[in-house]
Each structure stands twice: as C-alpha cells, then as structure tokens.
Design a protein around this motif. Structure first.
Motif, short mmCIF file in Angstrom:
data_model
loop_
_atom_site.label_atom_id
_atom_site.label_comp_id
_atom_site.label_asym_id
_atom_site.label_seq_id
_atom_site.Cartn_x
_atom_site.Cartn_y
_atom_site.Cartn_z
N THR A 60 1.60 -20.09 -56.90
CA THR A 60 1.94 -19.10 -56.02
C THR A 60 3.51 -18.85 -55.57
O THR A 60 3.72 -17.80 -55.38
N SER A 83 2.35 -23.88 -49.14
CA SER A 83 1.34 -24.66 -48.55
C SER A 83 0.95 -23.23 -47.41
O SER A 83 -0.68 -22.75 -47.35
N GLU A 136 -1.05 -21.36 -49.71
CA GLU A 136 -1.97 -21.10 -50.25
C GLU A 136 -3.57 -21.70 -49.46
O GLU A 136 -4.61 -21.33 -49.76
N THR A 137 -2.90 -22.33 -47.83
CA THR A 137 -4.23 -22.14 -47.60
C THR A 137 -4.91 -21.24 -47.24
O THR A 137 -6.16 -20.57 -47.24
N ASN A 188 6.83 -20.17 -47.31
CA ASN A 188 5.92 -21.11 -46.70
C ASN A 188 4.78 -20.79 -47.97
O ASN A 188 3.98 -20.22 -47.74
#
Length: 224
Positions: A38, A117, A120-121, A115
């Motif tokens: 990522t 996280s 990735e969501t 960010n």
C-alpha cells in the motif's frame, strides 16, 4: 436513443476505456501497481497525482456511458432477455463508477494523510468487491443477455461467438481475489476482445439499415 446515438456511445466508451487504461498503465503502472504494498501504491499515486486522477475520471466516465448504452441497446429487441439486460447493464455502470471514483474522491485525501488503513478498506470494498468482482459479473451477464436477445440473426455467428468468448473471459475475473493462476490475464484478454466486440456492435448498428427482427406479440402469434 436512436441507433446512431447508441452506436456513437458504444464507440466512445470503447475508445475512452482503452485510451485511459493505456495512459494509466504508462504513468501509474496500472493495474500491476495494485499488487504492490500500500505505501508503494500511495507513493506512486502522489508522484503522478494529477495524471492519475485525470485518467481515472476518464475511465469512470467511460464506465458511466454503459447506463445510456444499456437503454439504447434495449430498444433493439422486445425479447425477455433484453428486458432483463437493461437493468443489468445500468447496474454494471453504477458499480464500476462506484469502484473507480475512489481514485479521485477518496484516494487523494488518503495519500495526503498517509491513511493506509482507510485506503486498504476502500480498495477492498469499493475496488475488489464492488467495482471489480460485481462489475465483472454484471458486465458478462449483460453481454450474454444481449446476445441471447439478438441472436445470430442480428449480424451472424461471429458476433455471437466474439461476444460470448469475451464475456466468459471477463467473468473469470470474479476468481481473481482467490489467486487462481491465469485469471488476471484471461480477464484482461476478455476486455480486449470485448472492446473489439463493442466497436463491431457500433459498426453494425451504423451499417445495418433494416431493423433487427422482433419477436411477434402473443396476439399476433395467436391469430396466426
């Protein structure tokens, strides 16, 4: 939605999709970049932000065109398969736009904030599940339904064969999250063939002057 307008939309969608996809591959190494960690994806996005955002807007626009395309193609046949194809095609446009729009609506903020996280969501839900997996399934289903409604009488066996093969290869993309070998290449090849099918579809609509054969109504059939 006349036949000429539908043909113009088919050609426009095919051209825009291929131009945007090629450009993103050049400036962003898309879609191979999605296999990277990522932080690498976000760093590359930041380095080429304007170009990446701009080309994803074009790609989303090309996907959105399939809503009016589904309506226009839906006027070519009164068959039940075509009546089902119309909402399926519109749904395919909606989910693909939803998946692609994250690149210009959400990712710029995630990249600026680091960010990981949230990125990735969004990538998993909007990208993998909605835009890709559901998008592949609906695109393949729309193509097969249109073929079932028009049949070989529309322009010949080659049109049905090309559309069916491309739809089948596109549908293999639903297995991509499982890591099945060869699926990504099959899906890519499917979209290449599908683009050719779209262009052929447009050419046939412009060239063919006589209307597509329609199924007789129940009353006419009973009278006969």
């Amino acid at each position: 939605m006349t036949r000429r307008a539908t043909a113009a939309l088919l050609l426009t969608a095919a051209v825009l999709t291929n131009i945007a996809f090629t450009a993103l591959g050049s400036v962003f190494d898309y879609p191979d970049i999605l296999q990277e960690p990522t932080d690498v994806i976000l760093a590359s996005f930041t380095a080429h932000r304007s170009a990446v955002v701009g080309w994803f807007v074009v790609l989303a626009l090309s996907a959105a065109l399939f809503a009016p395309i589904a309506l226009g193609v839906g006027r070519l046949s009164p068959a039940r398969a075509m009546r089902i194809a119309v909402p399926v095609g519109i749904a395919a446009a909606v989910v693909q736009v939803a998946g692609l729009s994250r690149w210009f609506l959400l990712v710029p903020t995630y990249a600026a904030d680091g960010n990981i996280s949230a990125f990735e969501t969004a990538h998993h839900v909007l990208g993998t599940l909605i835009g890709e997996t559901i998008g592949y399934a609906l695109t393949a289903a729309w193509t097969l339904l249109v073929l079932a409604a028009l049949g070989r009488s529309f322009t010949g066996w080659w049109f049905v064969a090309l559309g069916a093969v491309s739809a089948t290869l596109i549908a293999t993309g639903v297995l991509s999250p499982l890591g099945v070998p060869g699926v990504d290449f099959a899906n890519f090849l499917g979209y290449v063939l599908w683009s050719v099918w779209l262009v052929a579809f447009a050419v046939v609509l412009l060239w063919r002057r006589r209307p597509v054969p329609t199924a007789p109504s129940a009353r006419t059939a009973a009278a006969a």
